[in-house]
Scaffold this motif. Structure first.
Motif, mmCIF file in Angstrom:
data_model
loop_
_atom_site.group_PDB
_atom_site.id
_atom_site.type_symbol
_atom_site.label_atom_id
_atom_site.label_comp_id
_atom_site.label_asym_id
_atom_site.label_seq_id
_atom_site.Cartn_x
_atom_site.Cartn_y
_atom_site.Cartn_z
ATOM 1 N N GLY A 51 -8.483 -5.667 12.752
ATOM 2 C CA GLY A 51 -8.757 -4.263 12.511
ATOM 3 C C GLY A 51 -8.279 -3.313 13.590
ATOM 4 N N ASP A 52 -7.246 -3.690 14.322
ATOM 5 C CA ASP A 52 -6.732 -2.754 15.324
ATOM 6 C C ASP A 52 -5.255 -2.455 15.105
ATOM 7 N N TRP A 53 -4.755 -2.678 13.900
ATOM 8 C CA TRP A 53 -3.386 -2.437 13.434
ATOM 9 C C TRP A 53 -2.372 -3.420 13.974
ATOM 10 N N ARG A 54 -2.754 -4.294 14.903
ATOM 11 C CA ARG A 54 -1.820 -5.288 15.434
ATOM 12 C C ARG A 54 -2.074 -6.612 14.730
ATOM 13 N N GLU A 55 -1.025 -7.349 14.501
ATOM 14 C CA GLU A 55 -1.156 -8.556 13.688
ATOM 15 C C GLU A 55 -1.454 -9.790 14.526
ATOM 16 N N GLU A 56 -2.238 -10.680 13.945
ATOM 17 C CA GLU A 56 -2.568 -11.957 14.557
ATOM 18 C C GLU A 56 -1.803 -13.065 13.842
ATOM 19 N N ALA A 57 -1.519 -14.133 14.588
ATOM 20 C CA ALA A 57 -0.899 -15.323 14.004
ATOM 21 C C ALA A 57 -1.963 -16.415 13.986
ATOM 22 N N VAL A 58 -2.196 -17.002 12.814
ATOM 23 C CA VAL A 58 -3.245 -18.008 12.635
ATOM 24 C C VAL A 58 -2.586 -19.360 12.383
ATOM 25 N N TYR A 59 -2.974 -20.334 13.187
ATOM 26 C CA TYR A 59 -2.492 -21.711 13.068
ATOM 27 C C TYR A 59 -3.704 -22.623 12.918
ATOM 28 N N THR A 60 -3.451 -23.904 12.681
ATOM 29 C CA THR A 60 -4.503 -24.916 12.755
ATOM 30 C C THR A 60 -4.133 -25.893 13.861
ATOM 31 N N LEU A 80 -8.579 1.157 12.965
ATOM 32 C CA LEU A 80 -8.364 1.384 11.545
ATOM 33 C C LEU A 80 -9.109 0.291 10.799
ATOM 34 N N TYR A 81 -9.257 0.480 9.505
ATOM 35 C CA TYR A 81 -9.672 -0.665 8.719
ATOM 36 C C TYR A 81 -8.581 -1.707 8.898
ATOM 37 N N THR A 82 -8.917 -2.969 8.760
ATOM 38 C CA THR A 82 -7.864 -3.969 8.887
ATOM 39 C C THR A 82 -6.762 -3.625 7.900
ATOM 40 N N LEU A 83 -5.538 -3.868 8.307
ATOM 41 C CA LEU A 83 -4.435 -3.595 7.391
ATOM 42 C C LEU A 83 -4.580 -4.434 6.126
ATOM 43 N N ALA A 84 -5.266 -5.570 6.239
ATOM 44 C CA ALA A 84 -5.488 -6.416 5.068
ATOM 45 C C ALA A 84 -6.358 -5.725 4.018
ATOM 46 N N HIS A 85 -7.074 -4.644 4.381
ATOM 47 C CA HIS A 85 -7.824 -3.868 3.390
ATOM 48 C C HIS A 85 -6.889 -3.013 2.534
ATOM 49 N N ASN A 86 -5.674 -2.786 3.003
ATOM 50 C CA ASN A 86 -4.726 -1.956 2.266
ATOM 51 C C ASN A 86 -4.118 -2.780 1.132
ATOM 52 N N MET A 99 6.449 -15.358 5.897
ATOM 53 C CA MET A 99 7.902 -15.327 5.995
ATOM 54 C C MET A 99 8.485 -13.931 6.222
ATOM 55 N N GLN A 100 7.780 -12.882 5.851
ATOM 56 C CA GLN A 100 8.303 -11.524 5.969
ATOM 57 C C GLN A 100 7.231 -10.612 6.540
ATOM 58 N N SER A 101 7.673 -9.474 7.044
ATOM 59 C CA SER A 101 6.724 -8.471 7.527
ATOM 60 C C SER A 101 5.970 -7.860 6.353
ATOM 61 N N HIS A 102 4.708 -7.574 6.573
ATOM 62 C CA HIS A 102 3.875 -6.931 5.560
ATOM 63 C C HIS A 102 3.986 -5.422 5.753
ATOM 64 N N GLU A 103 3.851 -4.680 4.683
ATOM 65 C CA GLU A 103 4.009 -3.230 4.720
ATOM 66 C C GLU A 103 2.816 -2.537 4.075
ATOM 67 N N VAL A 104 2.412 -1.406 4.667
ATOM 68 C CA VAL A 104 1.429 -0.523 4.038
ATOM 69 C C VAL A 104 2.200 0.583 3.328
ATOM 70 N N GLU A 105 1.523 1.348 2.470
ATOM 71 C CA GLU A 105 2.246 2.393 1.745
ATOM 72 C C GLU A 105 2.162 3.745 2.439
ATOM 73 N N TYR A 106 1.713 3.752 3.680
ATOM 74 C CA TYR A 106 1.688 4.988 4.468
ATOM 75 C C TYR A 106 2.431 4.755 5.784
ATOM 76 N N PHE A 107 2.755 5.845 6.469
ATOM 77 C CA PHE A 107 3.430 5.733 7.759
ATOM 78 C C PHE A 107 2.449 5.187 8.783
#
Length: 127
Positions: A51-60, A80-86, A99-107
């Motif tokens: 929830g801080d707009w920066r992405e985490e990488a999750v492994y096992t 912000l709300y987690t980007l995953a809420h978008n 495999m690819q970057s995720h995108e929100v529909e706002y700037f």
């Protein structure tokens, strides 16, 4: 900006002389017990789950009984709300996976307006 390639987190340096054959390595995920998926050693998931707009990488781990989450240690005042809420971002997470970057529909960037609150409805608890 950091790049995640084959279990290596590398720091992009636009000042480095071209053509650059390498990027300064920040860390190697396997040194922390993380195992990736497939021959490229990809993470199980990448996305903003904190929830801080920066992405985490999750492994096992190798036994697949622990999650290992790589995140930043740099503080931020941006919340912000987690980007995953978008919805657009969440859809990208399911379609593209890691495999690819995720995108929100706002700037999303310096000078942005605060995004609208997501329309989140929780299902009623079953009896």
């Amino acid at each position: 900006m950091e790049l995640l390639n084959n279990g290596k987190l590398e720091k992009w340096n636009p000042e480095s002389p071209a053509p650059s054959n390498s990027l300064p390595r920040v860390l190697t995920t396997s040194k922390f017990g993380a195992t990736g998926v497939g021959s490229a050693g990809n993470p199980t998931s990448v996305g903003d789950i904190m929830g801080d707009w920066r992405e985490e990488a999750v492994y096992t781990d190798a036994d697949h009984d622990e999650l290992i989450v790589f995140t930043t240690d740099r503080p931020t005042d941006t919340r912000l709300y987690t980007l995953a809420h978008n919805p657009a971002y969440r859809n990208d997470m399911t379609v593209k996976g890691y495999m690819q970057s995720h995108e929100v529909e706002y700037f999303l960037g310096n000078g942005m307006s605060e995004p609208l609150r997501p329309d989140i409805v929780y299902a009623p608890r079953a009896n």
